[in-house]
Design a protein around this motif. Structure first.
Motif, PDB file in Angstrom:
ATOM      1  N   ARG A 164       0.836  -1.217   0.000  1.00 39.67           N
ATOM      2  CA  ARG A 164       0.000   0.000   0.000  1.00 39.67           C
ATOM      3  C   ARG A 164       0.867   1.263   0.000  1.00 39.67           C
ATOM      4  NH1 ARG A 164      -3.443  -1.813   4.680  1.00 39.67           N
ATOM      5  NH2 ARG A 164      -2.925   0.231   5.469  1.00 39.67           N
ATOM      6  N   ILE A 165       1.906   1.257   0.808  1.00 35.87           N
ATOM      7  CA  ILE A 165       2.790   2.430   0.859  1.00 35.87           C
ATOM      8  C   ILE A 165       3.497   2.615  -0.483  1.00 35.87           C
ATOM      9  CG2 ILE A 165       4.857   3.429   1.921  1.00 35.87           C
ATOM     10  CD1 ILE A 165       3.993   1.996   4.545  1.00 35.87           C
ATOM     11  N   ALA A 166       4.013   1.528  -1.059  1.00 34.08           N
ATOM     12  CA  ALA A 166       4.709   1.605  -2.346  1.00 34.08           C
ATOM     13  C   ALA A 166       3.775   2.118  -3.440  1.00 34.08           C
ATOM     14  CB  ALA A 166       5.283   0.236  -2.727  1.00 34.08           C
ATOM     15  N   LYS A 167       2.531   1.672  -3.416  1.00 37.92           N
ATOM     16  CA  LYS A 167       1.551   2.108  -4.421  1.00 37.92           C
ATOM     17  C   LYS A 167       1.316   3.615  -4.337  1.00 37.92           C
ATOM     18  CE  LYS A 167      -2.851   0.711  -6.387  1.00 37.92           C
ATOM     19  NZ  LYS A 167      -2.382  -0.030  -7.566  1.00 37.92           N
ATOM     20  N   LYS A 168       1.325   4.162  -3.138  1.00 35.08           N
ATOM     21  CA  LYS A 168       1.138   5.612  -2.947  1.00 35.08           C
ATOM     22  C   LYS A 168       2.278   6.424  -3.572  1.00 35.08           C
ATOM     23  CE  LYS A 168      -2.420   5.796   0.039  1.00 35.08           C
ATOM     24  NZ  LYS A 168      -3.615   6.523  -0.199  1.00 35.08           N
ATOM     25  N   CYS A 169       3.429   5.792  -3.803  1.00 38.33           N
ATOM     26  CA  CYS A 169       4.581   6.475  -4.405  1.00 38.33           C
ATOM     27  C   CYS A 169       4.464   6.572  -5.924  1.00 38.33           C
ATOM     28  CB  CYS A 169       5.881   5.773  -4.013  1.00 38.33           C
ATOM     29  SG  CYS A 169       6.238   5.902  -2.244  1.00 38.33           S
ATOM     30  N   GLU A 170       3.416   5.996  -6.492  1.00 39.24           N
ATOM     31  CA  GLU A 170       3.058   6.139  -7.906  1.00 39.24           C
ATOM     32  C   GLU A 170       4.172   5.761  -8.877  1.00 39.24           C
ATOM     33  OE1 GLU A 170       1.520  10.102  -8.347  1.00 39.24           O
ATOM     34  OE2 GLU A 170      -0.193   9.681  -7.052  1.00 39.24           O
ATOM     35  N   GLY A 171       4.999   4.775  -8.503  1.00 42.04           N
ATOM     36  CA  GLY A 171       6.031   4.288  -9.421  1.00 42.04           C
ATOM     37  C   GLY A 171       7.252   5.172  -9.552  1.00 42.04           C
ATOM     38  N   LEU A 172       7.357   6.207  -8.735  1.00 43.87           N
ATOM     39  CA  LEU A 172       8.491   7.132  -8.790  1.00 43.87           C
ATOM     40  C   LEU A 172       9.622   6.608  -7.901  1.00 43.87           C
ATOM     41  CD1 LEU A 172       6.429  10.404  -8.487  1.00 43.87           C
ATOM     42  CD2 LEU A 172       7.628   9.624 -10.530  1.00 43.87           C
TER      43      LEU A 172
END
Length: 129
Positions: A99-107
């Motif tokens: 969930r946290i990684a997804k919030k970073c939007e692939g950046l």
């Protein structure tokens, strides 16, 4: 140095770069560019100049290598490795990490920065639950 707010004068930038880079080999980094004048690239390409330009905007030019954003799996893997090392997330924290990684939007830079902040925290399971 020309920065945003200097009347956004593209001609001034071109003149400055021509003058400073005359007869030099160099590597120029332009970070977080919002607007780009292709004339600058064309002028510098004729010289021994390489440019690394980062932007959130799409910049059309055949000589530009586009690096795609990370997908969800790559983001989660990078995030887990940066927080917990090469083994990645402990199983009980995997969903939270996704969930946290997804919030970073692939950046990638955002993932690394968030991971660095969290890696300094106590990894006691009670803290992150």
């Amino acid at each position: 140095m020309v920065t945003q707010g200097d009347d956004d004068d593209d001609e001034k930038l071109v003149r400055l770069l021509k003058k400073r880079l005359k007869d030099k080999k160099c590597f120029v980094v332009l970070d977080d560019v919002w607007k780009w004048d292709i004339r600058v690239m064309n002028i510098l390409r004729k010289r021994d100049v390489r440019i690394l330009l980062t932007s959130r905007q799409v910049i059309e030019n055949s000589s530009i290598l586009r690096v795609p954003l990370l997908d969800d799996e790559e983001s989660t893997k990078l995030f887990g490795e940066k927080v917990f090392g090469e083994n990645g997330f402990p199983s009980h924290l995997e969903k939270l990490g996704e969930r946290i990684a997804k919030k970073c939007e692939g950046l990638p830079l955002m993932i690394v920065i968030v991971a660095e902040l969290l890696s300094k925290e106590d990894k006691n399971p009670g803290i992150l639950d």
